[in-house]
Design a protein around this motif. Structure first.
Motif, PDB file in Angstrom:
ATOM      1  N   UNK A  46       0.818  -1.212   0.000  1.00  0.00           N
ATOM      2  CA  UNK A  46       0.000   0.000   0.000  1.00  0.00           C
ATOM      3  C   UNK A  46       0.854   1.267   0.000  1.00  0.00           C
ATOM      4  N   UNK A  47       2.025   1.207   0.608  1.00  0.00           N
ATOM      5  CA  UNK A  47       2.891   2.385   0.674  1.00  0.00           C
ATOM      6  C   UNK A  47       3.748   2.569  -0.570  1.00  0.00           C
ATOM      7  N   UNK A  48       4.022   1.490  -1.297  1.00  0.00           N
ATOM      8  CA  UNK A  48       4.938   1.546  -2.439  1.00  0.00           C
ATOM      9  C   UNK A  48       4.310   2.323  -3.594  1.00  0.00           C
ATOM     10  N   UNK A  49       5.070   3.278  -4.139  1.00  0.00           N
ATOM     11  CA  UNK A  49       4.601   4.097  -5.262  1.00  0.00           C
ATOM     12  C   UNK A  49       5.302   3.703  -6.568  1.00  0.00           C
ATOM     13  N   UNK A  50       6.051   2.629  -6.577  1.00  0.00           N
ATOM     14  CA  UNK A  50       6.752   2.105  -7.752  1.00  0.00           C
ATOM     15  C   UNK A  50       7.664   3.144  -8.381  1.00  0.00           C
ATOM     16  N   UNK A  51       8.387   3.878  -7.548  1.00  0.00           N
ATOM     17  CA  UNK A  51       9.282   4.919  -8.055  1.00  0.00           C
ATOM     18  C   UNK A  51      10.579   4.341  -8.607  1.00  0.00           C
ATOM     19  N   UNK A  52      11.010   3.186  -8.117  1.00  0.00           N
ATOM     20  CA  UNK A  52      12.207   2.545  -8.616  1.00  0.00           C
ATOM     21  C   UNK A  52      13.495   2.994  -7.956  1.00  0.00           C
ATOM     22  N   UNK A  53      13.407   3.802  -6.904  1.00  0.00           N
ATOM     23  CA  UNK A  53      14.635   4.253  -6.229  1.00  0.00           C
ATOM     24  C   UNK A  53      15.365   3.108  -5.546  1.00  0.00           C
ATOM     25  N   UNK A  54      14.627   2.146  -5.028  1.00  0.00           N
ATOM     26  CA  UNK A  54      15.280   1.010  -4.373  1.00  0.00           C
ATOM     27  C   UNK A  54      16.039   0.172  -5.394  1.00  0.00           C
ATOM     28  N   UNK A  55      15.475  -0.017  -6.571  1.00  0.00           N
ATOM     29  CA  UNK A  55      16.165  -0.773  -7.613  1.00  0.00           C
ATOM     30  C   UNK A  55      17.385  -0.017  -8.121  1.00  0.00           C
ATOM     31  N   UNK A  56      17.298   1.310  -8.173  1.00  0.00           N
ATOM     32  CA  UNK A  56      18.442   2.110  -8.622  1.00  0.00           C
ATOM     33  C   UNK A  56      19.556   2.138  -7.591  1.00  0.00           C
ATOM     34  N   UNK A  57      19.203   2.077  -6.310  1.00  0.00           N
ATOM     35  CA  UNK A  57      20.204   2.142  -5.243  1.00  0.00           C
ATOM     36  C   UNK A  57      20.953   0.823  -5.057  1.00  0.00           C
ATOM     37  N   UNK A  58      20.397  -0.268  -5.544  1.00  0.00           N
ATOM     38  CA  UNK A  58      21.014  -1.586  -5.345  1.00  0.00           C
ATOM     39  C   UNK A  58      22.285  -1.715  -6.179  1.00  0.00           C
ATOM     40  N   UNK A  59      23.437  -2.012  -5.550  1.00  0.00           N
ATOM     41  CA  UNK A  59      24.679  -2.117  -6.312  1.00  0.00           C
ATOM     42  C   UNK A  59      24.740  -3.341  -7.227  1.00  0.00           C
ATOM     43  N   UNK A  60      24.001  -4.407  -6.898  1.00  0.00           N
ATOM     44  CA  UNK A  60      24.011  -5.611  -7.727  1.00  0.00           C
ATOM     45  C   UNK A  60      22.797  -5.726  -8.636  1.00  0.00           C
ATOM     46  N   UNK A  61      21.911  -4.763  -8.595  1.00  0.00           N
ATOM     47  CA  UNK A  61      20.697  -4.735  -9.427  1.00  0.00           C
ATOM     48  C   UNK A  61      19.876  -6.014  -9.256  1.00  0.00           C
ATOM     49  N   UNK A  94      16.546  -0.338   1.366  1.00  0.00           N
ATOM     50  CA  UNK A  94      15.662   0.057   2.465  1.00  0.00           C
ATOM     51  C   UNK A  94      15.871   1.525   2.819  1.00  0.00           C
ATOM     52  N   UNK A  95      17.119   1.966   2.819  1.00  0.00           N
ATOM     53  CA  UNK A  95      17.421   3.362   3.151  1.00  0.00           C
ATOM     54  C   UNK A  95      16.918   4.334   2.098  1.00  0.00           C
ATOM     55  N   UNK A  96      16.888   3.904   0.836  1.00  0.00           N
ATOM     56  CA  UNK A  96      16.523   4.830  -0.239  1.00  0.00           C
ATOM     57  C   UNK A  96      15.026   4.952  -0.463  1.00  0.00           C
ATOM     58  N   UNK A  97      14.226   4.106   0.148  1.00  0.00           N
ATOM     59  CA  UNK A  97      12.778   4.136  -0.078  1.00  0.00           C
ATOM     60  C   UNK A  97      12.169   5.401   0.539  1.00  0.00           C
ATOM     61  N   UNK A  98      11.579   6.288  -0.288  1.00  0.00           N
ATOM     62  CA  UNK A  98      11.025   7.536   0.252  1.00  0.00           C
ATOM     63  C   UNK A  98       9.715   7.343   1.010  1.00  0.00           C
ATOM     64  N   UNK A  99       9.008   6.266   0.757  1.00  0.00           N
ATOM     65  CA  UNK A  99       7.715   6.029   1.400  1.00  0.00           C
ATOM     66  C   UNK A  99       7.798   5.063   2.574  1.00  0.00           C
ATOM     67  N   UNK A 100       8.997   4.589   2.902  1.00  0.00           N
ATOM     68  CA  UNK A 100       9.203   3.629   3.991  1.00  0.00           C
ATOM     69  C   UNK A 100       8.373   2.360   3.773  1.00  0.00           C
ATOM     70  N   UNK A 101       8.378   1.876   2.533  1.00  0.00           N
ATOM     71  CA  UNK A 101       7.598   0.694   2.173  1.00  0.00           C
ATOM     72  C   UNK A 101       8.400  -0.590   2.247  1.00  0.00           C
ATOM     73  N   UNK A 102       9.700  -0.499   2.322  1.00  0.00           N
ATOM     74  CA  UNK A 102      10.575  -1.671   2.334  1.00  0.00           C
ATOM     75  C   UNK A 102      11.251  -1.783   3.693  1.00  0.00           C
ATOM     76  N   UNK A 103      11.161  -2.971   4.303  1.00  0.00           N
ATOM     77  CA  UNK A 103      11.698  -3.186   5.647  1.00  0.00           C
ATOM     78  C   UNK A 103      12.428  -4.520   5.704  1.00  0.00           C
ATOM     79  N   UNK A 104      13.345  -4.639   6.674  1.00  0.00           N
ATOM     80  CA  UNK A 104      14.019  -5.897   6.943  1.00  0.00           C
ATOM     81  C   UNK A 104      13.194  -6.708   7.922  1.00  0.00           C
TER      82      UNK A 104
END
Length: 134
Positions: A46-61, A94-104
């Motif tokens: 519900x919080x995820x806006x599909x912005x793609x920042x988490x995928x862009x921040x990942x060093x291994x894609x 997790x750190x790059x998510x602007x909506x706090x939708x991704x958690x450990x």
């Protein structure tokens, strides 16, 4: 003079051989993980806006985001897959998510028999993973 290194090595070995055991009895006793441990990822859809920042921040894609546009031209999340076999568990996603939708989650049991099973769909949930492995 020449035997000091040998005696020192034997004393260390003796200490560890008859000292307190540090092995955990894993299947019978679960370890108490700290709250900041990096286990598996949990996505709040519900919080995820599909912005793609988490995928862009990942060093291994390792994050693959699929989205589509609705009638109001807003992105809607349709797929969120993570390849845990290549993940570094660095936490940049997790750190790059602007909506706090991704958690450990403090779940570290990610072992599987086949490499293909290391890719998980976070939108499908745990029921789909059980079906997929069967």
């Amino acid at each position: 003079m020449f035997g000091q290194g040998l005696l020192k090595g034997l004393s260390i070995t003796w200490h560890f051989c008859f000292g307190k055991a540090v092995t955990e009895q894993y299947p019978e006793r679960r370890p108490n993980l700290p709250p900041a441990s990096h286990g598996s990822l949990r996505l709040d859809r519900e919080k995820c806006i599909a912005c793609g920042l988490c995928a862009s921040a990942c060093p291994n894609h390792v994050i693959i985001i699929e989205s589509e546009r609705d009638e109001q031209k807003k992105r809607r999340l349709t797929g969120y897959r993570v390849k845990f076999g290549q993940c570094l568990f660095c936490g940049l996603c997790v750190e790059s998510c602007p909506q706090d939708a991704l958690h450990w989650q403090p779940d570290f049991e990610l072992a599987c028999y086949r490499y293909e099973d290391t890719e998980q769909d976070l939108l499908a949930g745990p029921a789909a993973e059980v079906k997929k492995g069967a």
